[in-house]
Design a protein around this motif. Structure first.
Motif, mmCIF file in Angstrom:
data_model
loop_
_atom_site.group_PDB
_atom_site.id
_atom_site.type_symbol
_atom_site.label_atom_id
_atom_site.label_comp_id
_atom_site.label_asym_id
_atom_site.label_seq_id
_atom_site.Cartn_x
_atom_site.Cartn_y
_atom_site.Cartn_z
ATOM 1 N N GLU A 186 9.134 -49.074 -128.946
ATOM 2 C CA GLU A 186 7.995 -49.973 -128.817
ATOM 3 C C GLU A 186 8.234 -51.231 -129.642
ATOM 4 N N PRO A 187 8.137 -52.420 -129.018
ATOM 5 C CA PRO A 187 8.371 -53.658 -129.775
ATOM 6 C C PRO A 187 7.202 -53.981 -130.688
ATOM 7 N N ALA A 188 7.439 -54.909 -131.610
ATOM 8 C CA ALA A 188 6.375 -55.352 -132.519
ATOM 9 C C ALA A 188 5.240 -55.995 -131.737
ATOM 10 N N ALA A 189 4.028 -55.905 -132.274
ATOM 11 C CA ALA A 189 2.853 -56.459 -131.598
ATOM 12 C C ALA A 189 2.802 -57.977 -131.680
ATOM 13 N N THR A 190 3.454 -58.550 -132.678
ATOM 14 C CA THR A 190 3.464 -60.008 -132.853
ATOM 15 C C THR A 190 4.881 -60.441 -133.209
ATOM 16 N N PRO A 191 5.228 -61.705 -132.989
ATOM 17 C CA PRO A 191 4.391 -62.743 -132.369
ATOM 18 C C PRO A 191 4.368 -62.608 -130.847
ATOM 19 N N VAL A 192 3.272 -63.072 -130.252
ATOM 20 C CA VAL A 192 3.140 -63.110 -128.801
ATOM 21 C C VAL A 192 3.550 -64.487 -128.310
ATOM 22 N N THR A 193 4.477 -64.519 -127.380
ATOM 23 C CA THR A 193 4.977 -65.782 -126.834
ATOM 24 C C THR A 193 4.356 -66.024 -125.470
ATOM 25 N N GLU A 194 3.780 -67.209 -125.291
ATOM 26 C CA GLU A 194 3.201 -67.576 -124.005
ATOM 27 C C GLU A 194 4.085 -68.619 -123.338
ATOM 28 N N ALA A 195 4.447 -68.358 -122.092
ATOM 29 C CA ALA A 195 5.333 -69.273 -121.381
ATOM 30 C C ALA A 195 5.236 -69.028 -119.889
ATOM 31 N N PRO A 196 5.367 -70.098 -119.088
ATOM 32 C CA PRO A 196 5.420 -69.906 -117.637
ATOM 33 C C PRO A 196 6.778 -69.385 -117.232
ATOM 34 N N SER A 197 6.839 -68.713 -116.103
ATOM 35 C CA SER A 197 8.104 -68.241 -115.565
ATOM 36 C C SER A 197 8.453 -69.010 -114.300
ATOM 37 N N ALA A 198 9.655 -68.835 -113.847
ATOM 38 C CA ALA A 198 10.093 -69.514 -112.625
ATOM 39 C C ALA A 198 9.244 -69.066 -111.440
ATOM 40 N N PRO A 199 9.036 -69.942 -110.455
ATOM 41 C CA PRO A 199 8.241 -69.555 -109.286
ATOM 42 C C PRO A 199 8.961 -68.529 -108.422
#
Length: 262
Positions: A186-199
């Motif tokens: 299970e990965p760490a809860a933070t940091p959370v990265t927000e980013a768009p992905s390719a269409p």
């Protein structure tokens, strides 16, 4: 199927991740007259885990099902091969058009990497298959012309003595039968990265369908996976090996998405 160093495929997979896709669904299917006016739907999926295994498929098999307007990205050591991403995910909470959808759902998608659309260079994906356990999701996506198939699926998460989780996913139906067993940390809860992905583009029954999405993901960790693909399935038609195993990135988080019909 010719085997290539996993490191080469992993490098591509890391560059493409995070890739998480969600398809929108309404709680009740609209009437036929309303369906004609539906051009897009939106969804939010939370508490998700996702696996993306990057494999290779013969370019001839990919070209046979992808319209000519999309140029498929070749695998550099062999232009006769293209990429095929087997993406499976499971989410614990789903909101559709602001409404909570009860229960969980399990989804599988196959994608290939593109390098241009209509002659314009672009990093994007093309959808090869899509199956989900959510029948309303199927109905709503099909209103947009998207070829989504209902599947049966089981999943479980069992902790081991070392604090890792064994995740199992099994899909049945619509020619998408395959099984995945993964041992994950299970990965760490933070940091959370927000980013768009390719269409992601798809050839809908009434024209092109485009999926766009915004990811909110925790740091990735490693999953050791074993995948079995049943003979005679849609997946097997792309020349995938019947079994494969190895280490891939394990993703946890959620995303918002929109599907739009042209």
């Amino acid at each position: 199927m010719t085997r290539y160093p996993r490191a080469a495929l992993r490098a591509v997979a890391i560059a493409l991740c995070p890739l998480v896709v969600a398809v929108a669904v309404a709680l009740q299917a609209p009437s036929a007259s309303a369906a004609a006016s539906v051009r897009s739907v939106s969804t939010v999926e939370l508490d998700c885990y996702e696996f993306n295994e990057m494999l290779l498929a013969p370019m001839t098999e990919l070209r046979a099902v992808i319209p000519a307007r999309y140029e498929i990205a070749p695998f550099p050591p062999s232009p006769d091969l293209g990429y095929l991403l087997v993406s499976d995910h499971h989410c614990g909470r789903v909101e559709v058009n602001g409404h909570r959808w009860p229960g969980r759902h399990v989804t599988t998608m196959g994608l290939t990497l593109l390098r241009s659309r209509d002659g314009v260079p672009q990093e994007a994906f093309f959808q090869l298959w899509y199956g989900t356990t959510n029948l309303s999701l199927v109905a709503q996506a099909q209103l947009l012309g998207l070829k989504v198939r209902p599947v049966a699926a089981t999943q479980s998460v069992v902790a081991d003595a070392d604090g890792r989780n064994q995740v199992t996913m099994a899909f049945q139906g619509a020619g998408l039968d395959h099984r995945r067993t993964a041992l994950v940390t299970e990965p760490a809860a933070t940091p959370v990265t927000e980013a768009p992905s390719a269409p992601i583009y798809a050839a809908g029954r009434r024209g092109e369908v485009t999926m766009s999405y915004q990811n909110a993901l925790r740091p990735s960790s490693v999953a050791t996976v074993d995948v079995t693909i049943d003979a005679g399935t849609r997946l097997a038609e792309f020349g995938l090996p019947p079994t494969y195993a190895g280490d891939i990135e394990f993703r946890r988080g959620g995303w918002r998405s929109t599907i739009s019909a042209s």
